[in-house]
Write an enzyme that holds these catalytic residues in place. Structure first.
Site, PDB file in Angstrom:
ATOM      1  N   ASN A 155       0.795  -1.220   0.000  1.00  0.00           N
ATOM      2  CA  ASN A 155       0.000   0.000   0.000  1.00  0.00           C
ATOM      3  C   ASN A 155       0.830   1.273   0.000  1.00  0.00           C
ATOM      4  O   ASN A 155       0.385   2.306  -0.464  1.00  0.00           O
ATOM      5  CB  ASN A 155      -0.963  -0.007   1.188  1.00  0.00           C
ATOM      6  CG  ASN A 155      -0.322  -0.436   2.483  1.00  0.00           C
ATOM      7  OD1 ASN A 155       0.308  -1.496   2.559  1.00  0.00           O
ATOM      8  ND2 ASN A 155      -0.445   0.371   3.513  1.00  0.00           N
ATOM      9  N   GLN A 183      -4.791  -4.129  -1.897  1.00  0.00           N
ATOM     10  CA  GLN A 183      -4.367  -3.119  -2.881  1.00  0.00           C
ATOM     11  C   GLN A 183      -4.406  -3.677  -4.304  1.00  0.00           C
ATOM     12  O   GLN A 183      -4.575  -2.931  -5.264  1.00  0.00           O
ATOM     13  CB  GLN A 183      -2.950  -2.625  -2.565  1.00  0.00           C
ATOM     14  CG  GLN A 183      -2.860  -1.724  -1.348  1.00  0.00           C
ATOM     15  CD  GLN A 183      -3.509  -0.363  -1.561  1.00  0.00           C
ATOM     16  OE1 GLN A 183      -3.542   0.174  -2.654  1.00  0.00           O
ATOM     17  NE2 GLN A 183      -4.026   0.200  -0.483  1.00  0.00           N
ATOM     18  N   SER A 203     -10.975  -5.876   0.123  1.00  0.00           N
ATOM     19  CA  SER A 203     -11.792  -4.847   0.757  1.00  0.00           C
ATOM     20  C   SER A 203     -12.439  -3.984  -0.314  1.00  0.00           C
ATOM     21  O   SER A 203     -11.741  -3.430  -1.166  1.00  0.00           O
ATOM     22  CB  SER A 203     -10.912  -3.975   1.671  1.00  0.00           C
ATOM     23  OG  SER A 203     -11.675  -2.901   2.171  1.00  0.00           O
ATOM     24  N   ALA A 204     -13.765  -3.857  -0.276  1.00  0.00           N
ATOM     25  CA  ALA A 204     -14.494  -3.204  -1.374  1.00  0.00           C
ATOM     26  C   ALA A 204     -14.143  -1.732  -1.566  1.00  0.00           C
ATOM     27  O   ALA A 204     -14.125  -1.234  -2.686  1.00  0.00           O
ATOM     28  CB  ALA A 204     -15.998  -3.355  -1.150  1.00  0.00           C
ATOM     29  N   HIS A 205     -13.843  -1.024  -0.463  1.00  0.00           N
ATOM     30  CA  HIS A 205     -13.665   0.430  -0.636  1.00  0.00           C
ATOM     31  C   HIS A 205     -12.372   0.799  -1.358  1.00  0.00           C
ATOM     32  O   HIS A 205     -12.168   1.955  -1.727  1.00  0.00           O
ATOM     33  CB  HIS A 205     -13.790   1.174   0.700  1.00  0.00           C
ATOM     34  CG  HIS A 205     -12.622   1.091   1.620  1.00  0.00           C
ATOM     35  ND1 HIS A 205     -11.625   2.059   1.630  1.00  0.00           N
ATOM     36  CD2 HIS A 205     -12.271   0.199   2.564  1.00  0.00           C
ATOM     37  CE1 HIS A 205     -10.731   1.747   2.548  1.00  0.00           C
ATOM     38  NE2 HIS A 205     -11.099   0.623   3.133  1.00  0.00           N
ATOM     39  N   THR A 241     -25.389 -11.138  11.202  1.00  0.00           N
ATOM     40  CA  THR A 241     -26.323 -10.942  10.092  1.00  0.00           C
ATOM     41  C   THR A 241     -25.607 -10.366   8.879  1.00  0.00           C
ATOM     42  O   THR A 241     -24.799  -9.451   9.007  1.00  0.00           O
ATOM     43  CB  THR A 241     -27.461  -9.991  10.545  1.00  0.00           C
ATOM     44  OG1 THR A 241     -28.124 -10.615  11.646  1.00  0.00           O
ATOM     45  CG2 THR A 241     -28.457  -9.733   9.424  1.00  0.00           C
ATOM     46  N   CYS A 329      -3.471   5.265   7.748  1.00  0.00           N
ATOM     47  CA  CYS A 329      -3.603   4.926   9.156  1.00  0.00           C
ATOM     48  C   CYS A 329      -2.466   5.535   9.974  1.00  0.00           C
ATOM     49  O   CYS A 329      -2.567   5.689  11.176  1.00  0.00           O
ATOM     50  CB  CYS A 329      -3.592   3.418   9.345  1.00  0.00           C
ATOM     51  SG  CYS A 329      -4.223   2.515   7.944  1.00  0.00           S
TER      52      CYS A 329
HETATM   53  C1  LIG Z   1      -6.614  -0.616   3.239  1.00  0.00           C
HETATM   54  C2  LIG Z   1      -5.833  -1.845   3.494  1.00  0.00           C
HETATM   55  C3  LIG Z   1      -6.211  -2.776   4.484  1.00  0.00           C
HETATM   56  C4  LIG Z   1      -7.368  -2.527   5.410  1.00  0.00           C
HETATM   57  O1  LIG Z   1      -8.597  -2.625   4.762  1.00  0.00           O
HETATM   58  P1  LIG Z   1      -9.901  -1.979   5.470  1.00  0.00           P
HETATM   59  O2  LIG Z   1     -11.036  -2.484   4.644  1.00  0.00           O
HETATM   60  O3  LIG Z   1      -9.725  -0.508   5.368  1.00  0.00           O
HETATM   61  O4  LIG Z   1      -9.952  -2.481   6.852  1.00  0.00           O
HETATM   62  C5  LIG Z   1      -5.464  -3.921   4.622  1.00  0.00           C
HETATM   63  N1  LIG Z   1      -4.402  -4.163   3.843  1.00  0.00           N
HETATM   64  C6  LIG Z   1      -4.002  -3.302   2.883  1.00  0.00           C
HETATM   65  C7  LIG Z   1      -2.813  -3.624   2.042  1.00  0.00           C
HETATM   66  C8  LIG Z   1      -4.695  -2.111   2.683  1.00  0.00           C
HETATM   67  O5  LIG Z   1      -4.283  -1.255   1.759  1.00  0.00           O
END
Ligand SMILES: *Cc1c(COP(=O)(O)O)cnc(C)c1O
Length: 386
Positions: A155, A183, A203-205, A241, A329
């Protein structure tokens, strides 16, 4: 102040309006609990099943191997802790192998297992480009090793690891292999057969889906202790849920990302290269961090000799450029990034790290503005410090 320019797509992405649109019916009309045994529940369950099938198709796995979680952090925690606990329960060993540049969701989980729960760990170094050595990885595995966790793409510096090679070595020795693909998702191939991994986090976002939803792929036969104990959702892997609208959104976002992979990759790569080229040619004290070519298409990261990075960020904010000092973070503390230090960069230089990441809304004009702005700001900051 000018309209802010977003160059921090590795921290998070805006949700695609097409994704929001597919999610909408599942808040009000299709609100049923997928675990309920009546028509409301059954309709929601059918939608969750369809979403699970969509994700499984992209990962080239069975729908039953997909577990929905609350995001990348939970998926990483679940994979690492779940595999470690299951192995200990079976008396298989207590040694864990990871790298020095993992996201905290893996790194701190491994550290906690070692410091508080009697596990041992090997934290592998990386080379100056951020690569884990395949030979060093093989040497680190012992008869006591039960889990190896190496991220797919970093990341902070964007470096892509040789996952198929690493996973094959672990697998040959019967060691569970996890990769944090948070990533990589939406940018690199997620075929779990080609990668050869047992566990993979998403992770979707990070790929234009909603926040608060993720996936852990669990290869059939992998031994794992459940993450959340409670109801029997997700085949007992994770009680709680189902977050139906978020699950629907994750699947839609992943589908769009891979339908549009070629065009998005071409666009991101062109913008990234324009950014890297501009900065390196116009700012003499700039140095690219991570691998020059084996990196995420969206990702550029630098260090700058002799500048006060906090002053740089204050000025970038005034100029309307949203970038990242290290990972989001950690952005609040000024200590050098442990990832950049792991590349062997001196602490003083490592403290000046800047990450600029592009995405579907980024334009060439924004890149040119960012390059012009940095080319104007950095020499002035270097003079101030000298
Ligand atoms: C953003 C990220 C995470 C954490 O994902 P979240 O959905 O925000 O908890 C974990 N690992 C990597 C490499 C990331 O970039």
């Amino acid at each position: 102040m000018t309209t802010p320019i977003y160059l921090d797509y590795s921290a998070t992405t805006p949700t695609d309006p097409r994704v929001v649109e597919t999610m909408m019916p599942y808040f009000v009309e299709e609100f049923g609990n997928p675990s309920s045994n009546h028509i409301f529940g059954k309709r929601a369950e059918a939608a969750v099943n369809a979403a699970r099938q969509t994700v499984a198709d992209i990962l080239n796995c069975r729908p039953s191997e997909i577990v929905f979680t609350s995001g990348g952090t939970e998926s990483d925690n679940f994979a690492v802790r779940g595999a470690a606990w299951a192995a200990r329960k079976r008396g298989q060993g207590t040694h864990l192998v990871t790298s020095s540049i993992e996201h905290g969701a893996v790194g701190k989980t491994v550290a906690q297992l070692a410091e508080e729960q009697g596990f041992t760990r090997t934290v592998l170094p990386v080379d100056s480009c951020g690569h884990v050595s395949v030979a060093e990885f093989a040497d680190a595995l012992t008869s006591e090793t039960v889990l190896a966790s190496i991220m797919y793409a970093n990341n902070e510096v964007g470096t892509i690891q040789p996952i198929p090679e690493l996973a094959a070595i672990a697998r040959e020795r019967g060691i569970t292999f996890h990769t944090d693909a948070v990533q990589a998702a939406g940018q690199l191939d997620l075929d779990v057969e080609r990668l050869g991994v047992d566990l993979l986090s998403l992770s979707a976002h990070k790929f234009y889906g909603p926040k608060g939803i993720g996936v852990l792929y669990i290869r059939r036969g992998t031994k794992l202790s459940p993450s959340q104990t409670g109801g029997s959702q997700e085949d007992g892997w994770r009680g709680g849920t189902h977050a139906t609208p978020l699950i629907i959104g994750l699947a839609k976002a992943l589908e769009l990302a891979y339908d549009e992979l070629d065009s998005r990759t071409a666009q991101n790569q062109a913008l990234r290269d324009r950014l890297i080229g501009g900065i390196l040619s116009r700012i003499p004290n700039a140095q690219l961090t991570g691998h020059p070519t084996d990196r995420l298409p969206s990702h550029a990261s630098f260090v700058f000799a002799n500048i006060d990075v906090r002053k740089l960020f204050t000025k970038l904010e005034l100029k309307g450029i949203a970038a990242s000092a290290a990972s989001a973070c950690k952005a609040k503390n000024a200590t050098p990034s442990s990832v950049v230090l792991a590349l062997g960069i001196e602490p003083e230089l490592a403290g000046s790290s800047l990450r600029l990441t592009v995405g579907t809304h980024t334009t060439a004009a924004e890149i040119d503005y960012a390059v012009d702005t940095l080319a104007e700001l950095i020499p002035a900051l270097s003079l101030e410090l000298a």
